[in-house]
Write an enzyme that holds these catalytic residues in place. Sequence first.
Site, short mmCIF file in Angstrom:
data_model
loop_
_atom_site.label_atom_id
_atom_site.label_comp_id
_atom_site.label_asym_id
_atom_site.label_seq_id
_atom_site.Cartn_x
_atom_site.Cartn_y
_atom_site.Cartn_z
N ASN A 9 0.86 -1.18 0.00
CA ASN A 9 0.00 0.00 0.00
C ASN A 9 0.90 1.24 0.00
O ASN A 9 1.47 1.58 1.03
CB ASN A 9 -0.89 -0.06 1.27
CG ASN A 9 -1.74 1.17 1.44
OD1 ASN A 9 -1.81 2.03 0.56
ND2 ASN A 9 -2.41 1.27 2.59
N TRP A 10 1.03 1.85 -1.17
CA TRP A 10 1.98 2.98 -1.29
C TRP A 10 1.42 4.27 -0.69
O TRP A 10 2.13 5.26 -0.59
CB TRP A 10 2.36 3.19 -2.77
CG TRP A 10 3.12 2.04 -3.36
CD1 TRP A 10 3.55 0.91 -2.72
CD2 TRP A 10 3.57 1.90 -4.73
NE1 TRP A 10 4.23 0.08 -3.59
CE2 TRP A 10 4.25 0.67 -4.83
CE3 TRP A 10 3.45 2.70 -5.86
CZ2 TRP A 10 4.81 0.21 -6.03
CZ3 TRP A 10 4.00 2.25 -7.07
CH2 TRP A 10 4.68 1.02 -7.14
N LYS A 11 0.17 4.28 -0.35
CA LYS A 11 -0.48 5.46 0.25
C LYS A 11 -0.21 6.72 -0.59
O LYS A 11 -0.01 6.62 -1.80
CB LYS A 11 -0.05 5.64 1.71
CG LYS A 11 -0.28 4.35 2.53
CD LYS A 11 -0.20 4.55 4.00
CE LYS A 11 -0.41 3.22 4.71
NZ LYS A 11 -0.40 3.32 6.15
N HIS A 95 -9.69 0.95 4.62
CA HIS A 95 -8.43 1.13 5.36
C HIS A 95 -8.69 2.04 6.56
O HIS A 95 -9.53 2.95 6.49
CB HIS A 95 -7.37 1.75 4.43
CG HIS A 95 -6.01 1.77 5.07
ND1 HIS A 95 -5.63 2.73 5.98
CD2 HIS A 95 -4.98 0.91 4.97
CE1 HIS A 95 -4.40 2.46 6.40
NE2 HIS A 95 -3.98 1.36 5.80
N GLU A 97 -7.18 4.47 7.71
CA GLU A 97 -7.03 5.91 7.43
C GLU A 97 -8.29 6.45 6.75
O GLU A 97 -8.67 7.61 6.96
CB GLU A 97 -5.77 6.15 6.59
CG GLU A 97 -4.51 6.02 7.44
CD GLU A 97 -3.30 5.42 6.75
OE1 GLU A 97 -3.23 5.45 5.52
OE2 GLU A 97 -2.42 4.91 7.48
N GLU A 167 -5.61 -5.19 10.39
CA GLU A 167 -4.62 -4.16 10.66
C GLU A 167 -4.96 -3.44 11.96
O GLU A 167 -5.78 -2.50 11.95
CB GLU A 167 -4.59 -3.13 9.52
CG GLU A 167 -4.25 -3.72 8.17
CD GLU A 167 -3.64 -2.67 7.24
OE1 GLU A 167 -2.52 -2.89 6.79
OE2 GLU A 167 -4.28 -1.64 6.99
N GLY A 173 2.10 2.13 10.84
CA GLY A 173 3.06 3.23 10.71
C GLY A 173 3.72 3.61 12.02
O GLY A 173 4.34 4.66 12.14
N SER A 213 3.12 -2.23 10.36
CA SER A 213 4.57 -2.26 10.59
C SER A 213 5.23 -3.59 10.23
O SER A 213 6.18 -4.01 10.89
CB SER A 213 4.89 -1.86 12.04
OG SER A 213 4.43 -0.55 12.30
N GLY A 234 2.75 -1.20 4.35
CA GLY A 234 2.79 0.22 4.01
C GLY A 234 4.23 0.67 3.79
O GLY A 234 4.81 0.48 2.73
N GLY A 235 4.83 1.23 4.85
CA GLY A 235 6.17 1.83 4.75
C GLY A 235 7.20 0.95 4.05
O GLY A 235 7.94 1.43 3.17
#
Length: 254
Positions: A9-11, A95, A97, A167, A173, A213, A234-235
């Site tokens: 997930n490159w956000k 998600h 967010e 999640e 994150g 994470s 993600g990251g």
Amino acid sequence: MKKQFIAGNWKMNLTLDEAGDLARKLYVELDNSSAVDIGVFPAFVFLRDICDIFHGNKVYVGAQNMYLEKSGAFTGEVSGGMLRDVGCTHVIIGHSERRTIFLETNSVINSKIKAALSCGLKPIVCVGEKQEERDADKTYEVVGDQLSEGLAGLTSEEAGELTIAYEPVWAIGTGKTATPEQANEVHTFIRNTIKSKYDVDTAQSIRIQYGGSVNSKNADELLGQPEIDGALVGGASLESGSFLDIVSAAGRLS
Ligand code: PGA
């Protein structure tokens, strides 16, 4: 053991050039083995370019969100049909967010899942509790509601098209990962919920990813849990080396 599914997930990250470089590196580095399913989820504006780079090989490409209507006066929104048009096969829905910052409710998420399925997109549906909900022992209640309201009205065939991503919001994150045991417990709960809502076959075939994470160091242990069928990253998906390490960890299990 099911085939693992690793999704990046490159956000709202990367420039067009950076996104292209990352996709090209993945394309070159990944072999043609189909031991692991892999997906990337770039920002809307990069989707067409990234689909072109993979041209339907090695990696699925999907969006991070979509709107629940097919077309019309919904300024700023993107429909599932538009995503299919540029080559997407998947879409992330619900998600945390989206839930927290853009106030998406379980009922909106339910409509989005139905809209995605109706145009042939495969949703990754995210669920997970906040820190205060875990502290108040409400994890199962929250995740249970997200599943029962989010999946309301879906047939078992439709539910079979989904991937669920667990999640925990407190792990996203933050560098704070759920322990493999904590994650596996909630995954077991999710699978049992699917079993009681549908049937054993649907519960067994649906893939449940862990997200929060995940990185090259903890991937082996998390993915090694019996109820964890992949990761939503993600990251660590923004850099080819760490993402490929996670893919390799999944590959060792298949
Ligand atoms: P993270 O994000 O790996 O950076 O924690 C995961 C996600 O939000 O899907």
